[in-house]
Design an enzyme around this catalytic site. Structure first.
Site, PDB file in Angstrom:
ATOM      1  CG  ASP A  95      47.076  71.786  42.570  1.00 28.48           C
ATOM      2  OD1 ASP A  95      47.065  70.968  41.537  1.00 28.48           O
ATOM      3  OD2 ASP A  95      46.823  71.426  43.946  1.00 28.48           O
TER       4      ASP A  95
ATOM      5  CB  VAL B 147      39.539  66.635  43.434  1.00 31.92           C
ATOM      6  CG1 VAL B 147      39.471  67.474  44.739  1.00 31.92           C
ATOM      7  CG2 VAL B 147      39.438  67.198  42.356  1.00 31.92           C
TER       8      VAL B 147
ATOM      9  N   GLY C  47      44.035  63.748  46.194  1.00 27.08           N
ATOM     10  CA  GLY C  47      44.813  62.775  46.429  1.00 27.08           C
ATOM     11  C   GLY C  47      43.976  61.519  46.609  1.00 27.08           C
TER      12      GLY C  47
ATOM     13  CE  LYS D  29      44.637  69.167  43.878  1.00 25.63           C
ATOM     14  NZ  LYS D  29      45.717  69.260  44.899  1.00 25.63           N
TER      15      LYS D  29
ATOM     16  CE  LYS E 229      46.605  68.433  39.778  1.00 28.77           C
ATOM     17  NZ  LYS E 229      47.390  68.459  41.084  1.00 28.77           N
TER      18      LYS E 229
HETATM   19  N1  HSE Z   1      50.857  69.382  43.969  1.00 27.37           N
HETATM   20  C1  HSE Z   1      49.492  68.903  44.321  1.00 27.37           C
HETATM   21  C2  HSE Z   1      49.308  69.282  45.812  1.00 27.37           C
HETATM   22  C3  HSE Z   1      49.367  67.277  44.193  1.00 27.37           C
HETATM   23  O1  HSE Z   1      50.127  69.678  46.715  1.00 27.37           O
HETATM   24  O2  HSE Z   1      48.342  69.037  46.519  1.00 27.37           O
HETATM   25  C4  HSE Z   1      48.215  66.631  44.287  1.00 27.37           C
HETATM   26  O3  HSE Z   1      47.276  67.142  43.375  1.00 27.37           O
END
Ligand code: HSE
Length: 328
Positions: free
Chosen positions: A208, A139, A141, A212, A112
């Protein structure tokens, strides 16, 4: 198609496992590196051997070799960049991606940091060199949200993005809500299960999810927003009492990302009714998009996990093979 993989963490292991289990995909591993070694063989490496060696020795190949040797080997059509994310600088992944593109190779990444830092620059370099860059795995998974924006919703004007974009936070909030776990217990579980980033503060501080959101906003609207443009509140201060209070009003708490071209980007925990479509369980992620022709679209699926994220990487590899440089 020849594939070089940089990084053998959770996603890297998933990709190697799928390359081993699905030889019919015709994806041949010719080079691989981790943080302390690399292995390069133009005639093809057995992904199972690479995984076994990694599990036994902690290294995937020869010590003394590394990502630079893989990049310079040119024995690959596509570089798959899966090294750990640096949210602020995007490095060293940004350099890996720029190097591969400049050498005329396609790139696919789950990383990312570099995509949030310089998507426009990377896309310009790819176009100049006649190759593709794809980043579905950055983004949501397994959820094919970038495909949906670029292909399925092509020609729509997209108005707003709302979503649950971090599986670790969603897992923690679900476990606190359902089982009455403390924040610390739920976080420890998420780490054990491999959902959290190498540095889990990225997850729980909302960084995180914010990265995204930046990637989605830049993809939807061709912007160059960065992490600094997102107003971020994490879930680290949330108590079991806050969840109990929400529950007493038939609500719960979820970490929600929101973006619009006019109202900016925001990530924060929100109290929402249990019946809301964004009240999803565990590591699920969901993205709601409003589109002028299509109306409201909600995509939901597994937002984290080794094989789940490998699914997005492999989808990108196959798209590139089918479409060549226009696969970007
Ligand atoms: N650490 C991230 C999450 C992993 O928990 O969504 C996937 O990007």
């Amino acid at each position: 198609m020849r594939v070089a993989v940089l990084g053998i963490g959770s996603v890297g292991r998933g990709v190697l496992r799928m390359l081993a289990e699905k030889p019919e995909l015709g994806l041949v591993l010719t080079a691989v590196s981790d943080s302390s070694s690399a292995s390069i063989d133009p005639s093809g490496l057995d992904p199972r051997d690479v995984l076994d060696r990694k599990n036994l020795t902690g290294r995937c190949g020869e010590p003394g070799l590394g990502a630079g040797d893989v990049l310079a080997s040119d024995v690959y059509d596509v570089l798959v960049e899966l090294t750990p994310t640096d949210a602020r600088t995007g490095e060293p992944a940004l350099t890996h991606l720029r190097t591969a593109l400049a050498r005329g190779h396609h790139v696919v990444t789950s990383n990312k940091g570099p995509i949030a830092a310089d998507l426009a620059g990377l896309e310009a370099l790819a176009a100049e060199r006649g190759v593709a860059i794809r980043y579905e795995a950055t983004v949501g998974g397994a959820i094919p949200v970038i495909h949906a924006i670029r292909d399925g919703l092509a020609g729509n004007r997209l108005g707003e993005i709302t979503g649950v974009l971090n599986g670790t936070c969603n897992y923690i909030l679900t476990r606190m809500d359902d089982e009455g776990l403390t924040y610390e217990q739920a976080l420890a579980e998420a780490r054990e299960l491999g959902y959290a980033e190498a540095d889990p503060s990225y997850d729980v501080l909302g960084i995180d999810a914010a990265i995204k959101l930046v990637i989605l906003a830049n993809t939807c609207w061709g912007l160059s927003t960065t992490l600094d443009d997102v107003a971020i509140t994490g879930i680290d201060g949330l108590t079991a009492d806050a969840l109990r209070l929400a529950a007493s009003q038939d609500c719960t708490i979820r970490l929600i990302g929101e973006a619009s071209p006019t109202r900016g980007l925001k990530v924060a925990p929100r109290v929402i009714p249990r019946s809301h479509p964004l009240v999803i369980e565990g590591t699920l992620n969901a993205v709601m998009l409003s589109a002028d022709m299509a109306g409201e679209i909600t995509l939901m699926g597994k937002g984290a996990g080794s094989v789940e994220t490998a699914s997005a990487v492999i989808g990108d590899l196959i798209a590139i093979r089918e479409r060549g440089s226009s696969g970007g």
